[in-house]
Motif scaffolding. Structure first.
Motif, short mmCIF file in Angstrom:
data_model
loop_
_atom_site.label_atom_id
_atom_site.label_comp_id
_atom_site.label_asym_id
_atom_site.label_seq_id
_atom_site.Cartn_x
_atom_site.Cartn_y
_atom_site.Cartn_z
N ASP A 15 0.74 -1.08 0.05
CA ASP A 15 -0.10 -0.27 0.08
C ASP A 15 1.10 1.38 -0.13
OD1 ASP A 15 1.11 -0.38 2.53
OD2 ASP A 15 -0.68 0.38 3.66
N ASN A 16 2.01 1.34 -0.61
CA ASN A 16 2.76 2.53 -0.72
C ASN A 16 3.67 2.56 -1.85
OD1 ASN A 16 5.21 0.90 -0.30
ND2 ASN A 16 5.75 1.57 1.63
N LEU A 17 4.17 3.71 -2.14
CA LEU A 17 5.04 4.06 -3.16
C LEU A 17 6.29 4.71 -2.65
CD1 LEU A 17 5.71 4.32 -6.18
CD2 LEU A 17 4.48 6.53 -6.36
N VAL A 18 7.34 4.41 -2.92
CA VAL A 18 8.88 4.64 -2.52
C VAL A 18 9.31 5.45 -3.54
CG1 VAL A 18 10.94 4.61 -1.21
CG2 VAL A 18 9.10 3.09 -0.53
N ILE A 19 9.39 6.79 -3.43
CA ILE A 19 10.25 7.49 -4.55
C ILE A 19 11.58 7.80 -3.92
CG2 ILE A 19 9.93 9.69 -6.03
CD1 ILE A 19 6.83 9.71 -5.35
N THR A 20 12.46 7.58 -4.99
CA THR A 20 13.87 7.81 -4.80
C THR A 20 14.48 8.51 -5.62
OG1 THR A 20 14.62 5.56 -5.54
CG2 THR A 20 14.05 5.75 -3.12
N TRP A 21 15.62 9.17 -5.57
CA TRP A 21 16.47 9.96 -6.55
C TRP A 21 17.97 10.11 -6.21
CZ3 TRP A 21 12.46 11.93 -3.50
CH2 TRP A 21 12.85 12.88 -2.74
N GLU A 22 18.60 10.32 -7.02
CA GLU A 22 20.22 10.83 -6.56
C GLU A 22 20.12 12.34 -6.48
OE1 GLU A 22 23.03 9.53 -9.37
OE2 GLU A 22 22.74 7.39 -9.17
N PRO A 23 20.59 12.80 -5.00
CA PRO A 23 20.44 14.08 -4.70
C PRO A 23 21.97 15.06 -5.66
CG PRO A 23 20.46 12.89 -2.83
CD PRO A 23 20.94 11.84 -3.86
N LEU A 24 21.34 16.18 -5.95
CA LEU A 24 22.47 17.03 -6.60
C LEU A 24 23.70 17.03 -5.59
CD1 LEU A 24 20.20 19.78 -8.18
CD2 LEU A 24 21.01 17.64 -9.10
N LYS A 25 24.90 17.04 -6.19
CA LYS A 25 25.94 17.69 -5.31
C LYS A 25 26.06 18.95 -5.14
CE LYS A 25 28.63 13.59 -7.60
NZ LYS A 25 29.73 13.20 -8.22
N TYR A 38 11.11 9.68 -0.70
CA TYR A 38 10.04 10.39 -0.21
C TYR A 38 9.15 9.18 -0.29
CZ TYR A 38 5.58 12.81 0.83
OH TYR A 38 4.48 13.03 1.20
N ILE A 39 8.03 8.76 0.67
CA ILE A 39 7.24 7.64 0.94
C ILE A 39 5.96 8.12 0.69
CG2 ILE A 39 6.50 5.61 1.93
CD1 ILE A 39 9.24 5.57 3.35
N VAL A 40 5.14 7.77 -0.29
CA VAL A 40 3.62 7.88 -0.57
C VAL A 40 2.84 6.60 0.16
CG1 VAL A 40 1.76 8.45 -2.23
CG2 VAL A 40 4.13 9.26 -2.75
N SER A 41 2.07 7.02 0.90
CA SER A 41 1.23 5.89 1.64
C SER A 41 -0.20 5.76 1.18
CB SER A 41 1.33 5.92 3.13
OG SER A 41 2.38 6.04 3.51
N GLY A 42 -0.84 4.66 1.33
CA GLY A 42 -2.21 4.44 1.09
C GLY A 42 -2.36 4.29 -0.50
#
Length: 1025
Positions: free
Chosen positions: A655-665, A700-704
């Protein structure tokens, strides 16, 4: 005059005056044979007179006019050297506009206001008297028409003032020489100097040509800003017209100098001493040339020949004196004088009339040593009058030497141009004239040449390495060589790092100063050879220096540097690194690199970075130390240029969506306050974007969320100055859950006893509830059909990726019962299993019997025992036994085969030959076929009575000796057999196991009588209880 000498000494140190000795001197030397005279020697005292006093008026000159400041030095002996200086003893600067002439005057092609000064001073330096005379200072005032004032106007006439015009350009006019033509005479061999100095505005440029010809190459030079033409070592061919051309933008003027080259007398043939014997004839020749042609006059014993003592054997014919039938009284010294208006030549020639028998001046038995293939010169210095004839002989009774292999010189020397080993020996020189004969012997030895058979080779050595040069020589055994090493044609440095061995030079811990050419020189008393090699010391380059930042812009800057020493290995490239003192102080990052020929680079910059740069030079040896950092350069802040990379959306729970990315230096942030705007919406659903702004994080985690549905995702960077460009969208999925259903319609097709194919129907994608990764097949052996025994169940798993709906099951055991089921797999895990499917594998061939043991050997029987196969792979039907005898040479006899029922476990073989080795092959069979076989060997025992006798005899000494003899004979026979086997191919011991492995391919030697006749046999078997 000095005692016992012809030197005349004039000493004026004690108060004498040099003028008293001024004059022309000549020396005469006389004895009873005649008189010789020297050239005239002129003595003149040097003079350095003072300048005559004169009143010098100031020079008032209008700007642009020409000017000549006269020096007029006093006449000295020798003439003085002229130069112009000021009151501070500084030479006055000269140029195309202002220059000193050959006569010492100072010429101005046009004057300028900066020429105004009051201390133009001409100096005359008399080198012989080591004095310098100074002329009174000359004043020059340059007037400009625009700056005339009342004071200057008072010193000028009204015409000068009001008739004057502003400075105007003027075409060239020659200041020296004057007129359009002039002449110049120079003597042969002297230096010809021609001068042209012109006035004009702009300043004229001088050019020289020779009319009708070219200026002589390699002997022509231009001096004094091309105003002076200099030709060295002139000859008559340099006569002609030389034109100087002065040109400026308004026109040109020229002057032609006609040059005539005269010549003082010079020898063509100078008279030579003449030795004659009484009654002989001879000539004295005196030939000279010059311009004008010199006159020739003769003297005898210093007296003009016309008034000299009469000699009837002498006749003068111009430049030649002819002697006929001379007598001893004809001996005299003759002088030839060749004169013209530019000088004279005087030469003495002694005519000596002698009657002398031959004399050889070369020491007797002189030893000459030469190197093979080199010239040999054997001296035979002689004297006699008449002139003796010289002959050479080799050996005690040798014939006279003649032919092209010898060269006979007029001085008596015998030359052997290419001396060989057979040229060695004794040589005899014979000198004879009408008054006598004399001879002399010399010895010639030929030596082998000295050679360097291994020369030093070119070396490239890294700094602090070791360099070694070899110099291996070969030389004549009778010569003692010395080996010397040079560096750059000089002695080796006095340094303990240089180790000179017998035939090598080693340099330890080489440094840059060791670069150079090293020469090995081998010297003997007769020859010398050398060989050289270059040592190049290489190292990593020195770091660049003097880094400079120019052309600073918001997003770029130019960096330049000066390369350090490349240390004999060319720089291939430069690496540029940067440090961000704002975000990562002390950490250097790669920026770019450029070729080694480039020393500037345009660098791209990012906003909000405090840059420092450094440069590293690279060559084949390695990288230099980094340069000193450049000055710092802080770029202005800006909104981000780019968004985070590698954006992904993957659920960790159903029931969730985990959004990940590589941060800017840090340097990519472009400014303070870096944050991210995270946006998402469900794909293929008409929803609005949902967005949040988060700090500088990477998740960032999107729930539900619904289970495993696609989402459109984007992540945008922003800082205090604004947003980055609109980001691109990526597709992600919410979290997976376990699959809901099992695959259906599972079918198994048995291909053979070890391989089966399984297939199934795919499950509906909606029931997968995640990414379909594939299917897993679980299978396990239930029991072996041949033993009916159960064992621990070991399940095996095969995974088939993707949406594949069939697969192969390898490695099955024959004649066994199996079960299997199939499950679908997603990212979360496995779904439920399908119902177990049972299948059976058919029979196969059995494995080999578990053991074969041979016991109870007798004279004619052996007992065999065996175990059933570990893996029967079916129902055993029978066993097969094959055996054959092996003789003493390891050759195989006839093969016998026996079938044995499957329920038997032992067998007694009878009617075998005594004392014989047998090889046995044993395997089991099922209905499918025969399994692999097991082999063994055994030997029947020998006759008991024979064995008893052997024991009795074996204790006798004679039997022991006999056995030794038999053993030796057997060894010889074995060697013969080994040789025959190599030719014909017998059965070797080391290969017996391989040769006996397969009885089906062994040849049947029915015609070979080695084994005798086989008897009938019977067997007794026993069944297991």
């Amino acid at each position: 005059m000095k005692p016992n000498s012809g030197t005349l000494v004039i000493n004026i140190m004690n108060g004498g005056k040099a003028e008293a000795y001024e004059g022309v001197y000549q020396c005469t030397a006389r004895n009873e044979r005649g008189a010789a005279v020297s050239n005239n020697i002129v003595i003149r005292p040097s003079r350095s007179p003072l300048w005559t006093k004169e009143k010098l008026e100031p020079n008032h000159v209008r700007e642009g006019d020409s000017l000549v400041l006269h020096c007029r030095p006093p006449v000295g002996l020798p003439p003085p050297i002229i130069f112009w200086m000021d009151n501070a003893f500084q030479r006055l600067p000269q140029s195309e506009r202002v220059s000193q002439g050959l006569n010492g005057d100072l010429y101005f092609s046009n004057v300028q206001p900066e020429d105004t000064r009051e201390d133009y001073i001409c100096y005359a330096r008399f080198n012989h008297t080591q004095t310098i005379q100074q002329k009174q200072p000359i004043s020059v005032k340059v007037f400009s028409m625009d700056s005339l004032n009342d004071t200057i106007a008072a010193n000028l006439s009204d015409t000068d003032i009001y008739g004057a015009k502003p400075v105007t350009e003027r075409q060239p006019v020659l200041l020296t020489p004057t007129g359009s033509t002039s002449t110049k005479v120079e003597l042969r061999g002297n230096v010809l100097l021609l001068e042209c100095i012109a006035a004009g505005l702009p300043t004229p440029v001088i050019r020289w040509i020779k009319e009708g010809g070219e200026l002589p190459a390699n002997r022509t030079f231009f001096e004094n800003f091309k105003k002076t033409l200099k030709i060295i070592d002139v000859s008559e061919a340099d006569s002609g017209n030389y034109k100087c051309i002065a040109r400026n933008t308004l026109g040109s003027v020229h002057h032609v100098i006609s040059v005539t080259v005269k010549a003082a007398p010079y020898w063509i043939t100078a008279p030579r001493n003449l030795v004659l014997s009484p009654g002989e004839d001879g000539t004295l020749i005196c030939r000279a040339n010059g311009n004008p042609k010199p006159s020739i006059s003769w003297l005898a014993n210093g007296v003009p020949i016309a008034i000299a003592q009469e000699d009837p054997s002498r006749k003068v014919d111009g430049d030649t004196i002819i002697f006929s039938h001379v007598q001893e009284r004809s001996s005299a010294v003759y002088q030839c004088n060749a004169s013209n208006e530019y000088g004279y030549l005087l030469a003495n020639a002694f005519v000596n009339v002698l009657a002398e028998p031959p004399r050889i001046l070369t020491p007797a038995n002189k030893l000459y040593q030469v190197i093979a293939d080199s010239p040999a010169l054997l001296d035979c210095a002689y004297f006699g009058s008449p002139k003796p004839e010289i002959e050479w002989f080799k050996g005690v009774k040798g014939s006279i030497l003649r032919g092209n292999e010898y060269v006979f010189h007029d001085n008596g020397t015998l030359e052997i141009p290419v001396a060989q080993k057979n040229s060695a020996g004794t040589y005899t020189c014979v000198a004879r004239n009408e008054l006598g004969k004399i001879q002399n012997e010399v010895q010639l030895e030929i030596k082998d040449p000295t050679m360097i058979i291994k020369q030093p080779e070119y070396k490239v050595i890294q700094r602090y390495g070791q360099a070694s040069f070899e110099c291996i020589i070969k030389h004549d055994s009778t010569l003692l060589p010395t080996v010397t090493w040079l560096k750059d044609n000089d002695e080796l440095p006095d340094d303990e790092r240089f180790l000179v061995g017998k035939d090598n030079l080693t340099i330890m811990n080489v440094t840059d100063k060791d670069d150079g050419t090293y020469t090995c020189i081998v010297n003997t008393t007769l020859d010398s050879v050398s060989a050289s090699a270059v040592l190049t010391v290489v190292a990593r380059p020195n770091p660049p220096f003097d880094l400079e930042l120019t052309g600073q812009l918001e997003r770029s800057i130019e960096l330049s540097w000066i390369p350090g020493d490349e240390n004999n290995s060319p720089i291939t490239n430069f690496v540029i690194e940067y440090e961000d003192a704002l975000h990562e102080p002390g950490v250097w990052h790669y920026q770019t690199e450029v070729p080694g020929t480039q020393t500037t680079v345009q660098l791209k910059l990012s906003p909000y970075v405090n840059y420092s740069f450094r440069v590293i030079a690279v060559n084949k040896i390695g990288r230099s130390q980094p340069s000193e950092p450049s000055e710092q350069y802080l770029t202005k802040s800006a909104s981000p240029d780019e968004n985070p990379a590698n954006v992904q959306g993957i659920g960790s729970e159903p029931d969730n969506l985990v959004i990940t990315w590589e941060p800017l230096k840090g340097f990519q942030s472009n400014g303070p306050g870096l944050q991210y705007k995270v946006s998402w919406r469900q794909k293929d659903v008409d929803d609005e974007w949902t967005s949040v702004i988060v700090a500088n994080v990477s998740k960032y985690i999107v729930s539900g969320t619904p289970t495993f549905v696609p989402y459109e995702i984007k992540v945008q960077a922003l800082n205090d100055l604004g947003y980055a460009p609109e980001p691109s969208e990526v597709i992600g999925h919410s979290g997976e859950d376990l699959p809901m259903v099992a695959p259906g319609n599972v079918q198994v097709h048995v291909i053979n006893s070890t391989l089966a194919k399984v297939q199934w129907d795919p499950v509906p994608l909606k029931t997968v509830r995640g990414n379909l990764q594939g299917y897993k097949v679980y299978y396990w052996k239930v029991q072996s059909l041949s033993r009916r025994s159960r064992r621990h169940v070991e399940k095996k798993i095969l995974t088939f990726r993707g949406n594949k709906t069939f697969g192969m099951l390898p490695g099955l055991e024959p004649y066994s019962s199996y079960k299997l089921n199939v499950r679908v797999v997603n990212g979360k895990g496995e779904g439920p299993a399908s119902p177990d499917k049972v299948f059976k594998t058919p029979e196969g061939v059995p494995s080999s019997p578990s053991f074969l043991k041979i016991t109870n050997p007798t004279l004619d029987s052996l007992t065999l025992e065996w175990g059933s196969p570990t893996h029967p792979n079916g129902v055993l039907t029978s066993y097969t036994l094959k055996f054959q005898p092996i003789n003493n040479t390891h050759e195989l006899g006839p093969l016998v085969e026996i079938r044995i029922p499957a329920n038997e476990s032992s067998l007694i073989l009878k009617n075998l030959n005594y004392s014989t080795r047998y090889k046995f092959y044993f395997n089991a069979q099922t209905s499918v076929g025969s399994g692999s076989q097991i082999t063994e060997e055994a030997v029947t025992i020998m006759d008991e009575a024979m064995a008893s006798r052997q024991v009795d005899i074996a204790t006798q000494g004679w039997f022991i000796g006999l056995m030794c003899a038999v053993a030796l004979l057997i060894l010889i026979l074995l060697i013969v057999c080994f040789i025959r086997r190599n030719k014909g191919g017998k059965y070797p011991v080391k290969e017996k196991e391989d040769a006996h492995a397969d009885p089906e391919i062994q040849p049947m030697k029915e015609d070979d009588g080695t084994f005798g006749e086989y008897r009938l046999f019977s067997f007794v078997s026993s069944a297991p209880f």
